[in-house]
Scaffold this active site. Sequence first.
Site, PDB file in Angstrom:
ATOM      1  N   CYS A 129     -21.167  13.352 -24.719  1.00 47.10           N
ATOM      2  CA  CYS A 129     -21.537  14.267 -23.630  1.00 47.10           C
ATOM      3  C   CYS A 129     -23.036  14.254 -23.308  1.00 47.10           C
ATOM      4  O   CYS A 129     -23.429  14.182 -22.138  1.00 47.10           O
ATOM      5  CB  CYS A 129     -21.085  15.688 -23.987  1.00 47.10           C
ATOM      6  N   HIS A 242     -24.923  21.668 -21.528  1.00 55.61           N
ATOM      7  CA  HIS A 242     -25.948  21.086 -22.401  1.00 55.61           C
ATOM      8  C   HIS A 242     -27.240  20.925 -21.587  1.00 55.61           C
ATOM      9  O   HIS A 242     -27.200  20.474 -20.440  1.00 55.61           O
ATOM     10  CB  HIS A 242     -25.540  19.682 -22.871  1.00 55.61           C
TER      11      HIS A 242
END
Length: 337
Positions: A129, A242
């Site tokens: 990710c 994130h």
Amino acid sequence: MKQYNVAVVGATGAVGQTMLKVLEERDFPVGKILPLASARSQGQEVFFRGQALKVEEARPEAFAGIDLALFSAGKDTSLSLAPEAVKRGAVVVDNSNAFRMEPDVPLVVPEVNPEALKKHKGIIANPNCSTIQMVVVLKPLHDRARVKRVVVSTYQAVSGTGLEAIAELKTQTAEILEGKPIKPSVYPYQIAFNVLPHIDVFDETGYTLEEWKMVRETKKIMGDDSIAVTATTVRVPVFYGHSEAVNIETEEKLTPAEAREILAQAPGVVVVDDPAKLAYPLPVQVAGRNEVYVGRIREDFSIPKGLNMWIVADNVRKGAAFNAVQIAERLVQDGLL
Ligand code: A2P
């Protein structure tokens, strides 16, 4: 239009549920949809296009008649079942770390290296990710000015660990606010009101596997082994999204204004960068979105040709489920499914 029978392995999990949602949102040409998970979840219901579907146990035989299998049930499940799915004629897009660095497995971010899909032999790996959102921004800058070195620190949401971690942050936050004792279980330490400089396992170098994933996968996706990458990956008490502080050194000089202009044209990137108006990307704002957001683009005055920037994306979407569905869309478009 041709329709495809799609299995989602890990359909009860954080990424699997979002895969179902994204397939629906993108109107992917789904014929039959088959939600699979562990035996524990057999009979549980998940929803697709307003219909309740019963989850089945992920076993080799389940893949008979499946054209596309999206895996998000962890490395062990991928190692044992992805080859079984391929054997039965499915193309697998695997979100785990099981096959990413295999030389003949394409590791794909559609905005960066869609051409790698042509060489697939049944399994395509969805990258880590944190790596995905970083390379979406780095690629257009690399094409213009060649990125020589990257120094990245991440601020990663708990959803990257899965549903249990989301639950742990919720309950721990409430328990601490209520003055109750807490008992960490998903993470080795308290995650609420804390930051943990530790994602995945440590190796003998002192780095974590998550940090090595960012180093190795960036080189493979960008198709350039000479890019030097060093990473510090950190878990923060955020649910979705994130964030990354990224420093790059380039071969050609790139001003912040030039970088902003390049990124404003780049596929899948949204520039939010107006400090005077306090405009910069925030995880709470990008949660639920599919693009990668970049801001705080500024010169690194400590070197002649360097930039600093702040990159944020929804880790469950662009970092996992959305990237996987984008890969599937590209497979359809290129006649590779
Ligand atoms: P289950 O709910 O039956 O445990 P998350 O990342 O949110 O924790 O989700 C992990 C997903 O992977 C879940 O859907 C989980 O199913 C699935 N899973 C875990 N272990 C297995 C297994 N051995 N076989 C199939 N699916 C698994």
